[in-house]
Design a protein around this motif. Structure first.
Motif, PDB file in Angstrom:
ATOM      1  N   LYS A   2      37.440  32.546  43.773  1.00  0.00           N
ATOM      2  CA  LYS A   2      38.336  33.463  44.416  1.00  0.00           C
ATOM      3  C   LYS A   2      39.773  33.298  43.942  1.00  0.00           C
ATOM      4  CE  LYS A   2      35.384  34.014  48.312  1.00  0.00           C
ATOM      5  NZ  LYS A   2      34.995  33.764  49.599  1.00  0.00           N
ATOM      6  N   LYS A   3      40.750  33.722  43.851  1.00  0.00           N
ATOM      7  CA  LYS A   3      41.908  34.547  44.102  1.00  0.00           C
ATOM      8  C   LYS A   3      42.394  35.222  42.843  1.00  0.00           C
ATOM      9  CE  LYS A   3      45.202  34.771  47.687  1.00  0.00           C
ATOM     10  NZ  LYS A   3      45.793  34.205  48.807  1.00  0.00           N
ATOM     11  N   SER A   4      43.659  35.433  42.565  1.00  0.00           N
ATOM     12  CA  SER A   4      44.058  36.603  41.817  1.00  0.00           C
ATOM     13  C   SER A   4      44.113  36.455  40.306  1.00  0.00           C
ATOM     14  CB  SER A   4      45.393  37.091  42.345  1.00  0.00           C
ATOM     15  OG  SER A   4      46.334  36.049  42.205  1.00  0.00           O
ATOM     16  N   LEU A   5      43.393  35.631  39.654  1.00  0.00           N
ATOM     17  CA  LEU A   5      43.300  35.621  38.193  1.00  0.00           C
ATOM     18  C   LEU A   5      42.239  36.630  37.781  1.00  0.00           C
ATOM     19  CD1 LEU A   5      43.414  31.778  37.534  1.00  0.00           C
ATOM     20  CD2 LEU A   5      45.221  33.426  37.185  1.00  0.00           C
ATOM     21  N   LEU A   6      42.439  37.270  36.593  1.00  0.00           N
ATOM     22  CA  LEU A   6      41.502  38.307  36.179  1.00  0.00           C
ATOM     23  C   LEU A   6      40.423  37.798  35.226  1.00  0.00           C
ATOM     24  CD1 LEU A   6      43.782  41.440  35.876  1.00  0.00           C
ATOM     25  CD2 LEU A   6      41.948  41.002  37.492  1.00  0.00           C
ATOM     26  N   PHE A 183      39.940  41.189  47.105  1.00  0.00           N
ATOM     27  CA  PHE A 183      41.028  41.139  46.134  1.00  0.00           C
ATOM     28  C   PHE A 183      40.588  41.809  44.834  1.00  0.00           C
ATOM     29  CE2 PHE A 183      41.900  37.512  48.902  1.00  0.00           C
ATOM     30  CZ  PHE A 183      43.277  37.612  49.093  1.00  0.00           C
ATOM     31  N   PRO A 184      41.528  42.426  44.090  1.00  0.00           N
ATOM     32  CA  PRO A 184      41.171  43.099  42.837  1.00  0.00           C
ATOM     33  C   PRO A 184      41.033  42.119  41.671  1.00  0.00           C
ATOM     34  CG  PRO A 184      43.498  43.397  43.279  1.00  0.00           C
ATOM     35  CD  PRO A 184      42.935  42.675  44.479  1.00  0.00           C
ATOM     36  N   ILE A 185      40.032  41.244  41.752  1.00  0.00           N
ATOM     37  CA  ILE A 185      39.737  40.293  40.693  1.00  0.00           C
ATOM     38  C   ILE A 185      38.410  40.670  40.054  1.00  0.00           C
ATOM     39  CG2 ILE A 185      41.071  38.464  41.800  1.00  0.00           C
ATOM     40  CD1 ILE A 185      38.414  37.235  42.732  1.00  0.00           C
ATOM     41  N   PRO A 186      38.108  40.174  38.862  1.00  0.00           N
ATOM     42  CA  PRO A 186      36.889  40.591  38.156  1.00  0.00           C
ATOM     43  C   PRO A 186      35.602  40.457  38.972  1.00  0.00           C
ATOM     44  CG  PRO A 186      38.310  39.415  36.651  1.00  0.00           C
ATOM     45  CD  PRO A 186      38.964  39.313  38.010  1.00  0.00           C
ATOM     46  N   GLU A 187      35.490  39.372  39.726  1.00  0.00           N
ATOM     47  CA  GLU A 187      34.291  39.160  40.540  1.00  0.00           C
ATOM     48  C   GLU A 187      34.033  40.331  41.484  1.00  0.00           C
ATOM     49  OE1 GLU A 187      33.401  36.573  44.514  1.00  0.00           O
ATOM     50  OE2 GLU A 187      34.669  35.654  42.975  1.00  0.00           O
ATOM     51  N   VAL A 188      35.093  40.788  42.148  1.00  0.00           N
ATOM     52  CA  VAL A 188      34.962  41.865  43.125  1.00  0.00           C
ATOM     53  C   VAL A 188      34.777  43.213  42.422  1.00  0.00           C
ATOM     54  CG1 VAL A 188      36.026  43.000  45.104  1.00  0.00           C
ATOM     55  CG2 VAL A 188      36.358  40.541  44.756  1.00  0.00           C
ATOM     56  N   PHE A 369      36.292  41.886  33.986  1.00  0.00           N
ATOM     57  CA  PHE A 369      36.300  43.289  34.422  1.00  0.00           C
ATOM     58  C   PHE A 369      37.651  43.660  35.028  1.00  0.00           C
ATOM     59  CE2 PHE A 369      31.808  45.046  34.793  1.00  0.00           C
ATOM     60  CZ  PHE A 369      32.149  46.316  34.360  1.00  0.00           C
ATOM     61  N   ASP A 370      38.268  44.723  34.505  1.00  0.00           N
ATOM     62  CA  ASP A 370      39.522  45.204  35.094  1.00  0.00           C
ATOM     63  C   ASP A 370      39.570  46.732  35.131  1.00  0.00           C
ATOM     64  OD1 ASP A 370      39.810  45.731  32.409  1.00  0.00           O
ATOM     65  OD2 ASP A 370      41.730  44.687  32.179  1.00  0.00           O
TER      66      ASP A 370
END
Length: 381
Positions: A2-6, A183-188, A369-370
């Motif tokens: 989790k958090k905000s790295l892409l 959060f808008p990260i690749p996992e999500v 993924f972005d």
């Protein structure tokens, strides 16, 4: 996660102990030399010694009672204790900040020589700790960094997302599905795209509207986000959140929902269709067993349906007719390699072809993924 790295992966069943010699002991048995009995018991004693030499710490981003992400990890921890008899300790609701270093250090002071940290935002802090404590084995969930004594682990939950999308795509009548995302990260982003492609595989007219909460654990905010999506015309709610708030919103509105992390049907029995679920226990047993056996090697673990680490929960009676057959067929195709959710042709929201027919996304591309696939409504920001 989790958090905000892409940018940023078996079940071992315990045998039954058969008790013998509960009746009388014969003279021959009594006369057996002591060293014979000691030899028979030696392997068992060695196994016990190895297990007791390991103490495992688990660091959670939310409470174990969240009904979702941390709950699923804690079920895996309990399975680990049951299968290997190792001692474990936990720390709940640890923020994705430098605080995780202090928590890990405290666990090491308490004797832990194996630590699982179960949130994406812990990654850099855990990497630092792994270098400071080379004799401790660290396992970081959902990240991409490794060191000599730190493994990155996750599962291809996008496969389960695709299957749950099939159910949602068959159920919707408005062709509008709401998706409450963390959060808008690749996992999500990867999960949203796989879910959308699964829904479109049975219903090409489906649109998936995304709302970001920028939280992992906030039941009220997640529920409010789902209500807003329902107000805009969605009749199915999906989620990438750690609580059942979105499920409960759907239940109260008399519509449908797809859960995440664990089987969420208990929270919304009249709404839930199925859930994309994690089964961490077998992996935790495998990982800790490697430490016990002295065979541990740092790796990036990313397996899927074939390893049992991800799946969907049993379809409920709310699921549409024919959904089970569609899901079973798609699951079998994923397992035999004939179906890849991210095989082309795939277009993005603008209509540009991102994956050509005959090609498939690489792991590196999926892990970074972005962009959203066509049919997703919402922005990555």
């Amino acid at each position: 996660m989790k958090k905000s790295l892409l940018k940023f992966s078996a079940l071992l069943m315990a045998g039954m102990l058969v008790l013998s010699g509960c009746g009388s002991t014969t003279k021959d048995e009594a006369a057996k030399p002591a060293e014979t009995n000691n030899t028979a018991e030696a392997p068992k004693a060695a196994e016990t010694d190895a297990a007791t030499a390991v103490k495992v710490g688990f660091i959670y981003v939310g409470p174990t009672g969240d009904g979702g992400w941390s709950y699923a990890h804690d079920q895996g921890r309990l399975y680990l204790e049951e299968q290997l008899g190792v001692e474990t300790i936990i720390k709940e609701s640890v923020p994705e900040s430098q605080e995780v270093e202090a928590v890990a250090a405290s666990m090491i002071d308490q004797g832990c020589n194996v630590i699982f940290a179960t949130s994406f935002g812990y990654m850099d802090y855990l990497e630092k700790m792994s270098k400071e404590y080379p004799d401790v084995k660290f396992f970081h969930c959902s990240g991409y960094k490794t060191t000599e004594n730190m493994t990155a682990y996750f599962g291809r939950v996008y496969q389960a997302r695709y299957l749950s999308g099939i159910v949602a795509g068959m159920k919707t009548e408005t062709n509008k599905i709401g998706y409450v995302a963390a959060f808008p990260i690749p996992e999500v982003i990867r999960g949203i795209n796989a879910f959308t492609l699964g829904a479109q595989s049975v219903n090409p007219d489906v649109k998936v509207q995304v709302t970001w909460t920028n939280t992992w654990y906030d039941p009220a905010k997640e529920k409010d986000a789902a209500i807003a999506l329902l107000d805009s015309g969605a009749d199915v709610i999906a989620q990438h959140q750690d609580t059942a708030g979105p499920q409960q919103a759907a239940e109260e509105r008399g519509v449908w929902a797809v859960g995440y992390n664990s089987d969420m049907s208990m929270f919304a029995p009249k709404a839930n269709l199925t859930s994309a679920v994690w089964n961490w226990g077998p992996y935790y047993v495998e990982a800790v067993q490697s430490v016990i056996d002295g065979t541990y090697q740092s790796e990036s673990y990313w397996h899927g349906l074939e390893a049992g680490i991800v799946d969907i929960s049993p379809l409920t009676e709310n699921a549409p007719a024919g959904a089970q057959e569609k899901v079973d067929a798609a699951k079998a195709a994923i397992l035999d390699g004939s179906l890849n959710p991210f095989a082309g042709p795939i277009k993005d929201q603008t209509g540009a072809v991102k994956v050509e027919e005959g090609n498939a996304m690489t792991d590196e591309e999926m892990l970074s993924f972005d962009w959203f696939v066509a049919g997703v409504e919402g922005e990555i920001k």
